[in-house]
Design a protein around this motif. Structure first.
Motif, short mmCIF file in Angstrom:
data_model
loop_
_atom_site.label_atom_id
_atom_site.label_comp_id
_atom_site.label_asym_id
_atom_site.label_seq_id
_atom_site.Cartn_x
_atom_site.Cartn_y
_atom_site.Cartn_z
N SER B 164 0.83 -1.20 0.00
CA SER B 164 0.00 0.00 0.00
C SER B 164 0.86 1.24 0.00
N GLN B 165 0.51 2.22 -0.84
CA GLN B 165 1.26 3.48 -0.83
C GLN B 165 0.84 4.36 0.34
N SER B 166 -0.22 3.95 1.04
CA SER B 166 -0.65 4.72 2.20
C SER B 166 -0.72 3.80 3.41
N GLY B 167 -0.19 4.28 4.53
CA GLY B 167 -0.21 3.50 5.75
C GLY B 167 -1.61 3.33 6.29
N ASN B 168 -2.36 4.45 6.35
CA ASN B 168 -3.71 4.38 6.90
C ASN B 168 -4.59 3.45 6.08
N ILE B 169 -4.41 3.51 4.77
CA ILE B 169 -5.24 2.64 3.93
C ILE B 169 -4.79 1.20 4.10
#
Lengths: 487, 487
Positions: B164-169
């Motif tokens: 994932s390029q986003s941690g939260n996602i």
């Protein structure tokens, strides 16, 4: 309001109920629904009607409705279709005002059963008795402790009025309402709608001061012109959220064998909604949260959304979904960005979404939202803050050598609740609605139900709620909508 | 597999970790992530690097990476951007094989920071050290008790590989996996992707025998041609489920300031997915359940869906959603309908959806599903059975005069679980996948994780899962897809 509609009072607040088919036989609706009336705490008189029994669940039974010694406001029927029709004369003789026909086996079966349903209607209309159903799951009115329906499910009283042509879908709609922290004013599973139709219930709900929002599932419309005329009068007063079943060829076929409904096409219904200010929804699981979004929250006065997010990727997704729905991700002025910048660490990249850049400072969130609300540059604020998921077992350290940071999150989560009241006041003062998407305890400290706000667990639902409320605002203000996508 | 890709082993299974920036200062990532490594039960050597401390959380600290007396496989960085670059020489001198750069403040800031990121890359590439990030949330590999990431969240081991390029996602994607009853093999938050890019991780995951399905969130693609070529080799082996962020103008703007990504347009990405067998999803909340749908379940060999439903309205909705997605609500032959009819009450209206017409007989469900699976007229079975919602307080009778029917539902729900094993065997024997949508305890009796099936809580998710799996089957078989709607 016509007398006929006013008489729906007998349905939702009856002083006495005759239950035709009450029984103690396990698995029978005559047991399950009669028992739910008792378990629900109904406070009026209950008269089970069953020629084979002296009593049912401790209540004296009567061989027929005629034999009941007192006045009867409402009759509930679980006996087979032909017996329902046969019992109508007794009901009329006894002066019964309204009936709920649970029994199936009418119009939806086709052939001779269409005539049977017509006969039922003729009798009821002839005697001025209102009918719900047939093929209904039943009704409920929590304020009057009336749960005359199939599910063993007792939702609390609240301000949502529900009308559903399907019982199972009614359960899911109401689950959505209750899971959002709200309750139900009145609900009716309208079934085949031989007599009372959805627009009758809508009209009645429009005049009911306990109902603020109407939520409905429908499989067809009879007399479309009259439907539009009546629903327009309703949407002038209150938002009406509708999920349509039977939009496709396969769906229509299924609906016909379900409630014998006259389905309307997807496109035609979309156009009906647009013309009459109906809020159309497409997901049965999201309908309840969209409906409760309208409670305790002002309507957005435009399409410009300010997004405050505790995660960059979540902001990207929110911007995409807002755009998909025809909302605008507001362009913030240098002055506003500058004001926010003062509360941010130096690696903040100014813009909307306002990315809180993994800053763990809960004390800046409320001031940033306030800056946005007062900027005049946005019409609503979506606030996204999702912490580590709280899934059983996954917050348990695998080793006891570290510090239990789970507690830190819980403390932060609690602090967070302290801002909820202030933000609520700000929202109503400035008339800028707030849409929190969070798994933190945002409303921990709010005890007053009148201050409770829906908290969204998904960005998608929050965006669709904003879209739905903007569209309703535009309809009410007569603002032309060229963008079909919205909502 | 190139040596470079093979070296990712040092990332997910390091024998020792240097933690540059480990601290005990509350609120710092250097505390939170270092603590998660410890709490997660990491069994290799841990070397906190902090010139200002003798020890961190009980582990001996070192002034620099050079001072660590033993071999170091992996370095984790939480110090400011310029310090990360300054520390690289020490890492190379120590022979560190891979690094995870948590620190932000690189390319996503624009200007001089772009050059800083280039310098970081040059150093790493020069010394043959792999880099994750910068601007990463970290990585995890539950099988090796490695949780080197931000959230206080320890998912169990399983067979899903996440990029994932986003941690939260990433957290939300993994929540979806865990909530579906499955676990994670490896996960990486790839951030700015200065060195290792998503296609590197995909290639590595393709060769990993513990990974059956790949799940990813991306905000941009570098070198599209090579990406397609590599991903095609991956989708030949395993399904790859991707959620794209930055599909719209506002989303792209947000993505640029988030990870400095080179976003691709919505349409271009759709076409990439179609050409390369990627399963595209649009909802961050549904991505996890779509990915786990592929586990322990055969692919449907066609678009014909059989729908068995415990509620007429739910069948109508399912038929609509299947049609929306390009699936076919199968037309059943008179012979098949006749066979089912024998198990139904006389008011059953024959057709697909097969409406169980409020029949409370759980013992007919399994035989009806068996008839459908053996008919040769369907390619998958969706089975919808939703009982009264189990919401706190709403299953509590308002009066104690009735019978507590909640217990009846619980008993029925348990009986239901008895059929799960038999249906599982039937599904694999006939290669007809089953998609249960239910809040009953369908898999109560299944203890063996290899027999666990995703249970859907919404009709929409189940339909999209069928669509995704049919599309993947068609890609693998080289079947031309003229219907864009599917999935």
């Amino acid at each position: 309001m016509e007398d006929r509609i006013k008489n729906l009072d007998y349905l939702f607040h009856p002083r006495s109920i005759a239950f035709v088919g009450a029984t103690e036989a396990i698995g029978k609706w005559g047991l399950i629904i009669f028992n739910n009336l008792i378990s629900g705490g109904y406070e009026g008189k209950l008269y089970p009607v069953n020629p084979g029994r002296a009593s049912v669940l401790g209540f004296q039974a009567y061989p027929s409705v005629r034999d009941i010694p007192n006045e009867v406001d409402l009759a509930v029927f679980t006996v087979p279709a032909r017996q329902v029709v046969a019992t109508m004369d007794d009901c009329l003789a006894r002066g019964v005002k309204a009936g709920v026909v649970i029994s199936a086996g009418f119009k939806e079966m086709g052939g001779e059963y269409i005539a049977l349903e017509a006969e039922l209607l003729a009798k009821a209309r002839g005697g001025g008795m209102l009918l719900v159903g047939p093929n209904s799951q039943g009704i409920c009115c929590p304020r009057h402790k009336l749960y005359s329906w199939m599910p063993f499910f007792f939702p609390p009283p609240g301000n949502i009025g529900v009308v559903s042509q399907s019982g199972n879908i009614q359960n899911i709609l109401i689950s959505g309402v209750v899971n959002s922290g709200f309750g139900v004013a009145k609900a009716v599973s309208s079934g085949n709608e031989v007599d009372l139709r959805k627009d009758d219930y809508f009209e009645y709900y429009a005049h009911d001061p306990t109902i603020e929002v109407i939520l409905s599932y429908l499989e067809g419309i009879t007399d479309g012109r009259r439907f539009i005329e009546r629903i327009r009068a309703v949407t002038k007063e209150k938002p009406v959220i509708i999920l349509q079943g039977g939009r496709t060829q396969s769906g229509v076929a299924a609906a016909t064998s379900h409630t014998g409904a006259l389905a309307v096409s997807d496109q035609l219904f979309k156009s009906v909604c647009k013309q009459s200010g109906i809020t159309q929804v497409w997901s049965v699981d999201e309908a309840g949260i969209i409906a409760t979004s309208f409670l305790n929250r002002p309507l957005p006065r435009g399409r410009r959304v300010g997004i405050v997010t505790g995660g960059g990727g979540l902001g990207v997704i929110a911007a995409d979904v807002c755009t998909d729905l025809g909302l605008e991700v507001a362009r913030l002025s240098p002055e506003t960005l500058n004001r926010i910048s003062k509360l941010m660490p130096n690696w903040w990249v100014p813009g909307n979404p306002v990315d809180l850049v993994a800053g763990l400072r809960f004390d800046t969130i409320s001031p940033i939202i306030e800056i946005l609300m007062k900027s005049g540059e946005i019409d609503s604020v979506m606030f996204i803050f999702i912490g580590p998921p709280d899934i059983e077992g996954t917050r348990t350290p695998r080793s006891d050598k570290g510090i239990d940071l789970g507690k830190m999150w819980d403390v932060m989560s609690k602090q967070f609740g302290n801002y909820a009241d202030a933000l609520f006041d700000l929202m109503h003062g400035l008339k800028i609605p707030l849409y929190p998407v969070t798994n933190h305890k945002f409303d921990e400290n709010i005890q007053d139900r009148n201050r409770h706000l829906v908290i969204y667990s998904t960005i998608d639902s929050a965006c669709r709620a904003i879209g739905a409320m903007v569209r309703y605002h535009e309809y009410r203000e007569g603002i032309k909508q060229d963008n079909d996508a919205i909502g």
